[in-house]
Design an enzyme around this catalytic site. Structure first.
Site, short mmCIF file in Angstrom:
data_model
loop_
_atom_site.label_atom_id
_atom_site.label_comp_id
_atom_site.label_asym_id
_atom_site.label_seq_id
_atom_site.Cartn_x
_atom_site.Cartn_y
_atom_site.Cartn_z
N GLY A 1 40.64 35.09 44.66
CA GLY A 1 41.90 34.68 45.26
C GLY A 1 42.76 35.93 45.33
O GLY A 1 43.20 36.45 44.31
N HIS A 2 42.91 36.48 46.53
CA HIS A 2 43.64 37.73 46.68
C HIS A 2 44.95 37.46 47.42
O HIS A 2 44.95 36.82 48.47
CB HIS A 2 42.78 38.75 47.45
CG HIS A 2 41.55 39.16 46.69
ND1 HIS A 2 40.61 40.02 47.18
CD2 HIS A 2 41.12 38.81 45.44
CE1 HIS A 2 39.65 40.19 46.27
NE2 HIS A 2 39.94 39.46 45.22
N GLN B 1 36.95 39.98 41.70
CA GLN B 1 36.79 39.86 40.24
C GLN B 1 37.09 41.20 39.54
O GLN B 1 37.85 41.98 40.07
CB GLN B 1 35.39 39.33 39.89
CG GLN B 1 35.16 37.86 40.26
CD GLN B 1 34.79 37.63 41.71
OE1 GLN B 1 33.89 38.24 42.23
NE2 GLN B 1 35.48 36.72 42.37
N LYS C 1 44.40 43.29 43.27
CA LYS C 1 43.55 44.05 44.20
C LYS C 1 43.98 43.79 45.65
O LYS C 1 44.05 44.71 46.46
CB LYS C 1 42.08 43.64 44.02
CG LYS C 1 41.52 43.96 42.65
CD LYS C 1 40.11 43.45 42.46
CE LYS C 1 40.00 41.94 42.45
NZ LYS C 1 40.63 41.28 41.29
N ASP D 1 42.17 39.44 39.08
CA ASP D 1 43.60 39.17 39.31
C ASP D 1 44.50 40.34 38.92
O ASP D 1 45.64 40.14 38.49
CB ASP D 1 44.05 37.89 38.57
CG ASP D 1 43.21 36.69 38.98
OD1 ASP D 1 42.82 36.63 40.17
OD2 ASP D 1 42.94 35.84 38.13
#
Ligand code: GDP
Ligand code: IMO
Ligand code: MG
Length: 470
Positions: free
Chosen positions: A39-40, A246, A15, A12
């Protein structure tokens, strides 16, 4: 030319935003590990950009902003670039097709390819992820998406790969061997009834659903031999962006085991997870994405933690005197899990963690995000080194037990005021408040890595670009 994006901390770090930014110049964007635990977030202002493929159906991140939250589809797909899920990924086809469908409903037409060698997440993996977590006194706090159990099957040489979904006989054969084993583990090891999981342990139901995914993948021409596919693009001079998920401190090998994910977000994962060699990855740029402070979802130590989060901060951890400041940063930075919605734990920047990350991946550049989020805090701390049993250490110890004994040795920095961050991004580095410049330069100097970009807001345009890694 390749650029590899690596999370330098605990995930988080922003990225997705940086991948979106640099995929403007990329031709292909490939995720190399992880699955729908990621989750991007990609945000852009419709007034400032044509938004890549289209701006249709702009919604949910404010009046003018469009926001996408992606778990599987590579972030470059928003800009209409070819997205590949590499062989190092684990893929839940239901999530993948839902996500593609969601993007289509918003007017995009993502071109997504999937490595035939990538492993498939089945409902029994998700069920077992939850059952295993529930059985432990000491939870990892996984996303519950079956990531660990799927990589476990991969390492045990019994997994089902995307290529296996394309062949009915192979798929049935694999499931007939596997499912009875999974049922036995459920019943005999955990004392749980597998039939309580809605077909997750039923060969016929699984076969029907996953065979239809296989047909859908084939019909849409999505399966690829990943290394060969990427190499053909490279041969014709295309620019490849490798999107890590990650972060380093939750890397299976280099993170704080066992509070880790089950793959390698560090740059070595970009070679094994795409099928291109380390020389290819190493001859390009490797950009470490850094958040100007730290956040963590899930359990495990966090020496510089401010405040605490019930159910995640370990007993005796955190700093209850700083609960208000942690809450302020959590709100200002929107620090809630993209996948699970859990409040993220908040901590000061940890330099030993970053030194470890820079070495493990060989960073050639940095992007430092969330500099705006720290605005208004009078005094900013950084864990410069640790005190461990009376000795000063400057990098992360290899065991979690030792890491949890580390007492941070803090350095303090004068804070900076809130600013018109759009204007700062437009005007460039010199417009950044002087104290913020001192802060980011300290990070770059300590790691001896140049800064390519500084994030001063979630929007695509709210980035000070010092260098384009392509
Ligand atoms: P990822 O998993 O590394 O892609 O990061 P996430 O998307 O899970 O979390 C990053 C969050 O911070 C998202 O909501 C981003 O929109 C937001 N973000 C990224 N960079 C910045 C920044 O420089 N400033 C602020 N305020 N938000 C940012
Ligand atoms: P992105 O790509 C932050 C954490 C989970 C848990 C641990 C193991 O958005 O940065 P898993 O489900 O992977 O077996 O959970 O890893 N975790 C993440 N934390 N960002 C992520 O992804 C994460 N993916 C997994 O919270 O502590
Ligand atoms: Mg995320």
């Amino acid at each position: 030319m390749t650029v590899t994006i690596v999370g330098a901390q605990l995930g988080d770090e922003g990225k997705g935003g940086m991948v979106d930014r640099w995929s403007e110049t990329a031709d292909v964007v490939c995720r190399y590990q992880g699955g729908d635990n990621a989750g991007h977030t990609v945000v852009y202002d419709d007034r400032a950009t044509d938004g890549g493929a289209t701006t249709a159906d702009a919604t949910d991140a404010g009046d003018e902003n469009t926001e996408y939250k992606l778990s599987l589809v590579p972030s470059g797909a928003i800009r209409g670039k070819t997205g590949v899920l590499g062989n190092g990924c684990v893929i839940n086809p239901a999530t993948l097709f839902d996500e593609i469908e969601g993007l289509r409903e918003r007017g995009l037409d993502p071109d997504v390819r999937v490595a035939e060698r990538a492993h498939v997440i089945f409902p029994y993996h998700r069920a077992l992820d939850g059952i295993e977590e529930d059985s432990k006194d000491d939870h990892i706090g996984t996303t519950g998406n079956g990531i660990g159990p799927t990589y476990e099957d991969k390492a045990a040489r019994r997994g089902v790969r995307i290529g296996d979904l394309l062949d009915a006989d192979v798929l049935r054969d694999r499931l007939e061997g596997l499912v009875p084993q999974k049922r036995a583990i459920c019943e005999s090891v955990y004392g749980v009834d597998p039939d309580a999981f809605d077909g997750a342990f039923d060969v016929d139901e699984l076969f029907a659903e996953y065979r239809s995914y296989g047909e859908r993948l084939a019909t849409n021409d999505m399966p690829v031999n990943c290394g060969a596919f990427l190499d053909a693009h490279r041969e014709r001079g295309d620019r490849l962006l490798f999107e890590g998920a990650q972060g380093t401190a939750i890397d299976l090998d280099h993170g704080n085991y066992p509070y880790v994910t089950s793959s390698n977000p560090t740059a070595g994962g970009a070679a094994t997870g795409t099928g291109l060699g380390p020389t290819v990855v190493g001859s390009g740029e490797i950009v470490g994405i850094v958040k100007a402070y730290l956040s963590r979802v899930g359990a495990g130590p966090l020496p510089t933690e401010m405040g605490f989060v019930e159910g995640q901060t370990p007993a005796g951890g955190g700093n209850r005197d700083m609960t208000d400041l942690a809450a302020h940063i959590r709100e200002a930075g929107g620090e809630y899990g993209t996948v699970t919605g859990r409040p993220r734990r908040i901590a000061w920047l940890d330099m030993p963690m970053l030194r470890h990350a820079a070495r493990a991946s060989g960073f050639t550049g940095l992007a430092i995000n969330h500099v705006d989020t720290l605005a208004g805090i009078e005094e900013i701390r950084v864990g410069h080194a640790y005190d461990l049993a009376g000795e000063t250490v400057t990098t992360m110890p290899a065991t979690t037990e030792r890491w949890s004994e580390c007492e941070p040795q803090y350095r303090t920095f004068d804070g900076w005021s809130d600013a018109d961050w759009d204007a700062v991004a437009r005007e460039g580095y010199d417009a950044l408040p002087a104290n913020a410049r001192t802060y980011v330069e300290y990070v770059g100097d300590e790691l001896d890595v140049p800064i390519f970009a500084i994030g001063v807001g979630p929007d695509r345009e709210q980035t000070i670009v010092l260098d384009d890694p392509f």
